[in-house]
Design a protein around this motif. Sequence first.
Motif, PDB file in Angstrom:
ATOM      1  N   SER A 137       0.837  -1.209   0.000  1.00 59.57           N
ATOM      2  CA  SER A 137       0.000   0.000   0.000  1.00 59.57           C
ATOM      3  C   SER A 137       0.867   1.252   0.000  1.00 59.57           C
ATOM      4  O   SER A 137       0.615   2.206  -0.745  1.00 59.57           O
ATOM      5  CB  SER A 137      -0.923  -0.014   1.223  1.00 59.57           C
ATOM      6  OG  SER A 137      -1.657   1.185   1.306  1.00 59.57           O
ATOM      7  N   LYS A 298      -3.758   2.019  -4.383  1.00 58.60           N
ATOM      8  CA  LYS A 298      -3.339   2.403  -3.038  1.00 58.60           C
ATOM      9  C   LYS A 298      -4.503   2.299  -2.054  1.00 58.60           C
ATOM     10  O   LYS A 298      -4.318   1.909  -0.903  1.00 58.60           O
ATOM     11  CB  LYS A 298      -2.738   3.807  -3.033  1.00 58.60           C
ATOM     12  CG  LYS A 298      -3.738   4.942  -3.154  1.00 58.60           C
ATOM     13  CD  LYS A 298      -3.074   6.305  -3.100  1.00 58.60           C
ATOM     14  CE  LYS A 298      -4.106   7.433  -3.101  1.00 58.60           C
ATOM     15  NZ  LYS A 298      -3.480   8.781  -3.069  1.00 58.60           N
ATOM     16  N   PHE A 302      -4.701  -0.573   0.849  1.00 57.69           N
ATOM     17  CA  PHE A 302      -4.849  -0.062   2.213  1.00 57.69           C
ATOM     18  C   PHE A 302      -5.965  -0.808   2.933  1.00 57.69           C
ATOM     19  O   PHE A 302      -5.805  -1.259   4.078  1.00 57.69           O
ATOM     20  CB  PHE A 302      -5.144   1.437   2.166  1.00 57.69           C
ATOM     21  CG  PHE A 302      -4.905   2.153   3.470  1.00 57.69           C
ATOM     22  CD1 PHE A 302      -4.703   1.480   4.659  1.00 57.69           C
ATOM     23  CD2 PHE A 302      -4.890   3.540   3.514  1.00 57.69           C
ATOM     24  CE1 PHE A 302      -4.486   2.138   5.850  1.00 57.69           C
ATOM     25  CE2 PHE A 302      -4.668   4.222   4.697  1.00 57.69           C
ATOM     26  CZ  PHE A 302      -4.477   3.507   5.871  1.00 57.69           C
TER      27      PHE A 302
END
Length: 395
Positions: A137, A298, A302
């Motif tokens: 991430s 991302k 996450f």
Amino acid sequence: MKNYFILKTLCTYIYLAGGGDMWFEEGEISKGKSLLYQLYCCILFSIYISMTVLEIIGVFFGDMPSDERSDCTTFAVSHTIVLGKMFSVIVNRKRVKELNKKLVEICKDHEEEQRLAQNYRIIRINVVAYAVSVYSSFFFFLFEGIRKMMTGSHFITIVTYWPFYEDNSAIAVSFRFFTTLVLAVMMVTMICIDSYAIVSLIMYKYKFMTLRYYLEGLRGQFDRNNCAGNEEYATEQLHAGLVEGIVMHSNLIRLSKDIDRCVGAVLALQVCLSSGSAVSLLLQLALSKDLTLAAQMKIILFVVALYFLLALFLCNAGEITYQASLLSDSIFYCGWHACTTRRDVRRLVLFSVAAAQRPIVMKAFNMLQLTYGTFIQVVRGTYSVFALIYAQTSQ
């Protein structure tokens, strides 16, 4: 002594990451109280706190685009909870030392090398997979920041109140790169603390497995001793083995309270972090129309990292309950029915089975049950909240 090696190595990493000396043997990791190390810890956590405060201020007073505001809100919530997890363990350093000692010593005389190797392999897989998910991430946050800089915008990973959005001075750019470095270092400290909680739960689970195999082995030992003329000796050995098993079981039951005091806050705060941050991230992913592939990745990674850690916590805690529930059968089939010389063996088995039929359910703050079902409830609850907010927003 693999448990000794695993815990000592992990405590060494925690020490290097600024968490202090949590090993129960004085002088093995740190050589007494060092002013230089204390200064290092103060500077490190002062930077962590300052960055988080700037993120919180940015949420309320920052003037920035919607995508950066979403990132600022996500990081402000996440880093506040992460700091809470760190400090919850650090302030309980003395209790953590006692927990480490108990995790090493309880049942150590009956641990088998093959099972310890399996325990070590599972710990390594869990910790490495978690670290990979976190830094995957981070890589896409870094990649997206570089992409923005290459397309004429400014480099950004951590969004704070200052530098302001329009500020592209050398100082502002340097500060943005500095906060990225701080984030990378903060993740090391976070991974060390979270890994300690994971390792504690896995080791605790294997302690129950060790006790279960020990109790099951009493039947074979009794049969071998119970040859012609040796029934009394076999009964005495069975009685002594049951007493030792009961002592180990009592110690393991008390150990659950020690784990709750040391890492219970970490487990509870992770539930809040996974559910709260995931809603914000999923809304950002669903409502933003112009996200690049890197920006989408991302966010997705996450969310994966958040729920992967929560799954490691709750599933390992649920496995503890399952392994503890198997002890009653192991005690019942220990061979007590063949003992004719001592009736107190039967009473001992009766009381032991009754105690083992109340299996341990790990809890955080003595309220939140840490089970497989809790993980499913958190996932469902998060999705329900996301769906409700998304439906209201998209109208």
